[in-house]
Design an enzyme around this catalytic site. Sequence first.
Site, PDB file in Angstrom:
ATOM      1  N   SER A 261       0.843  -1.039  -0.140  1.00  0.00           N
ATOM      2  CA  SER A 261      -0.095  -0.135   0.122  1.00  0.00           C
ATOM      3  C   SER A 261       0.991   1.141   0.014  1.00  0.00           C
ATOM      4  CB  SER A 261      -0.940   0.014   1.197  1.00  0.00           C
ATOM      5  OG  SER A 261      -1.991   1.108   1.046  1.00  0.00           O
ATOM      6  N   THR A 262       0.819   2.082   0.818  1.00  0.00           N
ATOM      7  CA  THR A 262       1.471   3.515   1.088  1.00  0.00           C
ATOM      8  C   THR A 262       2.986   3.038   0.935  1.00  0.00           C
ATOM      9  OG1 THR A 262      -0.305   4.341   2.532  1.00  0.00           O
ATOM     10  CG2 THR A 262       1.794   5.411   2.328  1.00  0.00           C
TER      11      THR A 262
ATOM     12  N   HIS B 274      -2.548  -1.198  -3.377  1.00  0.00           N
ATOM     13  CA  HIS B 274      -3.876  -0.413  -3.179  1.00  0.00           C
ATOM     14  C   HIS B 274      -3.706   1.145  -3.897  1.00  0.00           C
ATOM     15  CE1 HIS B 274      -4.021  -2.312   1.036  1.00  0.00           C
ATOM     16  NE2 HIS B 274      -4.490  -3.207   0.252  1.00  0.00           N
TER      17      HIS B 274
ATOM     18  N   MET C 182      -0.343   1.160   5.260  1.00  0.00           N
ATOM     19  CA  MET C 182      -1.402   1.635   6.431  1.00  0.00           C
ATOM     20  C   MET C 182      -2.375   0.284   6.670  1.00  0.00           C
ATOM     21  SD  MET C 182      -2.116   5.618   6.433  1.00  0.00           S
ATOM     22  CE  MET C 182      -2.588   5.425   4.517  1.00  0.00           C
TER      23      MET C 182
ATOM     24  N   ASP D 141      -4.563  -4.899   6.007  1.00  0.00           N
ATOM     25  CA  ASP D 141      -4.748  -5.895   4.725  1.00  0.00           C
ATOM     26  C   ASP D 141      -3.459  -6.793   4.472  1.00  0.00           C
ATOM     27  OD1 ASP D 141      -6.326  -6.660   2.472  1.00  0.00           O
ATOM     28  OD2 ASP D 141      -5.358  -5.401   1.147  1.00  0.00           O
TER      29      ASP D 141
END
Length: 349
Positions: A168-169, A195, A288, A291
């Site tokens: 993600s991030t 993401h 973050m 998941d």
Amino acid sequence: MADDVIKVLIVDDSGFMRMVLKDIIEKQSDMKVIGIAKTGLEGVEKAIELKPDVITMDVEMPELNGLEAVKLIMKKNPTPIIMVSSLTSKDSEITIEALENGAVDFIQKPAGSVSWTFRSVADELLEKIRSASKVDPTKLTRKVTIRPKKPRITSLLRGKKIVLIASSTGGPRSLDAIIPNLPKGINVPVVVVQHMPPGFTKSLADRLNRISELTVKEAEDNEELKPDTVYIAPGNYHLGLKANGSRVYTYLDKSDKINNVRPAADFTFNDAAEIYKGNIVAAVLTGMGKDGAKGAFKIKHYGGKIIAESPKTCVVYGMPKAVVEENYADFILPNYDIAEKIVELLGGK
């Protein structure tokens, strides 16, 4: 100004966007706009002069675009930067490259380069500013290197196996350290859940494809998984897997978000675990939230191996931390060591 107030610099060539961004940010008791710049060059100068905690950066600007401004800021005064991007192929490509050159995250304008509906993503912007303010800027300047000597494949890997990656991030930077370092000949498919909204996943896949030995593409519906191919889950779809005899196919799913995201790694991991059982190597990278943790539990249940990215290279130590805290991680590694471990676990040397 209180020490806990997040100081924000806005860099955007649109007067309307500057006004909207300033209004959204200044309504927050924990944020303060300390400067506004109309060009990329002015943005670099004010980043050095004002030393903000977070910068919002437009992509297309006169004098210096957002990507070039990011590169200069990372050299002169490393600062967490959130790209503010419209959904054009050019802007999404520049945004992906900016993320790989040190930008922490990005937010998509809902419509066009000057978005009249930008307030609809205000909550997302504020959440990302708060998260970015906690990022260690020194982690943003580490150069991702492609190792000249890639892991050696001693023989074709046997058995039906798969590699799964969740990020993600900060993910594009870690993927940059992993995917190009996977050598041709691993003889298994790789599925990546990053993401990102639609359009940006296509730009991510295209860029990784240009610098990798494996074929990298955005996954399509009902596509047979092939060895030596990396499939990036398309934005706004869960990427599922289904078996038909000895063959495995993708499917795209628009059901509800999981962990507040779509695509969700848990969705993909769950399907893969049912098909591949213990023949899975999964890596949970920077990001973050949690998941990937539930999916990692299922993979572990069947005997698969889990790699968590170390906090040493994570931009946000959230997703891997959730895996580590549940004791699902077999290995905790910096992103630059993950490709080698994947090959080793698949059966190479």
